[in-house]
Structures are given as C-alpha cells and as structure tokens.
Motif scaffolding. Structure first.
Motif, mmCIF file in Angstrom:
data_model
loop_
_atom_site.group_PDB
_atom_site.id
_atom_site.type_symbol
_atom_site.label_atom_id
_atom_site.label_comp_id
_atom_site.label_asym_id
_atom_site.label_seq_id
_atom_site.Cartn_x
_atom_site.Cartn_y
_atom_site.Cartn_z
ATOM 1 N N ILE A 126 0.807 -1.229 0.000
ATOM 2 C CA ILE A 126 0.000 0.000 0.000
ATOM 3 C C ILE A 126 0.835 1.272 0.000
ATOM 4 C CG2 ILE A 126 -2.015 -1.076 1.069
ATOM 5 C CD1 ILE A 126 -1.086 0.313 3.722
ATOM 6 N N ALA A 127 2.124 1.175 0.383
ATOM 7 C CA ALA A 127 2.963 2.365 0.440
ATOM 8 C C ALA A 127 4.425 1.937 0.483
ATOM 9 C CB ALA A 127 2.630 3.201 1.684
ATOM 10 N N ALA A 128 5.290 2.913 0.248
ATOM 11 C CA ALA A 128 6.721 2.644 0.315
ATOM 12 C C ALA A 128 7.400 3.746 1.112
ATOM 13 C CB ALA A 128 7.311 2.577 -1.084
ATOM 14 N N LEU A 129 8.411 3.370 1.871
ATOM 15 C CA LEU A 129 9.302 4.336 2.505
ATOM 16 C C LEU A 129 10.554 4.364 1.650
ATOM 17 C CD1 LEU A 129 9.121 3.527 6.329
ATOM 18 C CD2 LEU A 129 8.176 5.492 5.142
ATOM 19 N N MET A 130 10.912 5.543 1.143
ATOM 20 C CA MET A 130 12.077 5.673 0.275
ATOM 21 C C MET A 130 12.986 6.771 0.794
ATOM 22 S SD MET A 130 10.424 5.372 -3.496
ATOM 23 C CE MET A 130 8.912 6.261 -3.188
ATOM 24 N N PRO A 131 14.300 6.591 0.658
ATOM 25 C CA PRO A 131 15.219 7.640 1.093
ATOM 26 C C PRO A 131 15.109 8.861 0.172
ATOM 27 C CG PRO A 131 16.412 5.915 -0.056
ATOM 28 C CD PRO A 131 14.984 5.444 0.088
ATOM 29 N N LEU A 132 15.334 10.023 0.740
ATOM 30 C CA LEU A 132 15.340 11.258 -0.035
ATOM 31 C C LEU A 132 16.774 11.734 -0.191
ATOM 32 C CD1 LEU A 132 12.310 13.124 1.573
ATOM 33 C CD2 LEU A 132 12.356 11.749 -0.507
ATOM 34 N N SER A 133 17.030 12.478 -1.230
ATOM 35 C CA SER A 133 18.381 12.948 -1.512
ATOM 36 C C SER A 133 18.732 14.209 -0.730
ATOM 37 C CB SER A 133 18.530 13.219 -3.006
ATOM 38 O OG SER A 133 17.685 14.292 -3.378
ATOM 39 N N GLY A 134 17.822 14.693 0.063
ATOM 40 C CA GLY A 134 18.069 15.937 0.786
ATOM 41 C C GLY A 134 17.310 17.105 0.186
#
Length: 65
Positions: free
Chosen positions: A37-45
């Motif tokens: 249902i969703a994803a946690l993804m890293p952000l580049s800042g």
C-alpha cells in the motif's frame, strides 16, 4: 529484494524504520493484509514537494533494471 512490513508491525517502530531507510538508502514496502500500500524511500536531501516527487521517480526508474 525490497523488505516488506505489515502496517501493524511497522506502526510501533515507524521512526526506526524511517531512520534505517535513510541510513541504508534502501526502500521498504508497507503492506495491509498482504497487499502493498505504500513505500518508505530515502530522499536525496531535496526539500519541498518537487524534490520528493523527483526522488520517488528516480527510485522507480532505478528499480526497473
């Protein structure tokens, strides 16, 4: 393979999971009754909605090797 967590299992440790994603740069999938249902993804800042969308699009394209 991307790791999956049920929302019930993730709820009490969401902060830990978010920090892990940020540290490892590996996304994870949240599921509800076995359905993604969703994803946690890293952000580049990048900040702001445009940066978040750009980061998410980059992860989707990179995952299609």
């Amino acid at each position: 393979m991307t790791e999956e967590f049920s929302i019930t299992r993730a709820r009490p440790i969401l902060g830990d999971l978010a920090r892990r994603v940020a540290a490892t740069r590996e996304p994870l999938i949240l599921t509800d009754h076995g359905r993604a249902i969703a994803a946690l993804m890293p952000l580049s800042g990048q900040t702001g909605p445009e940066g978040v969308i750009r980061d998410a699009a980059g992860h989707m394209v990179a995952g299609q090797d």
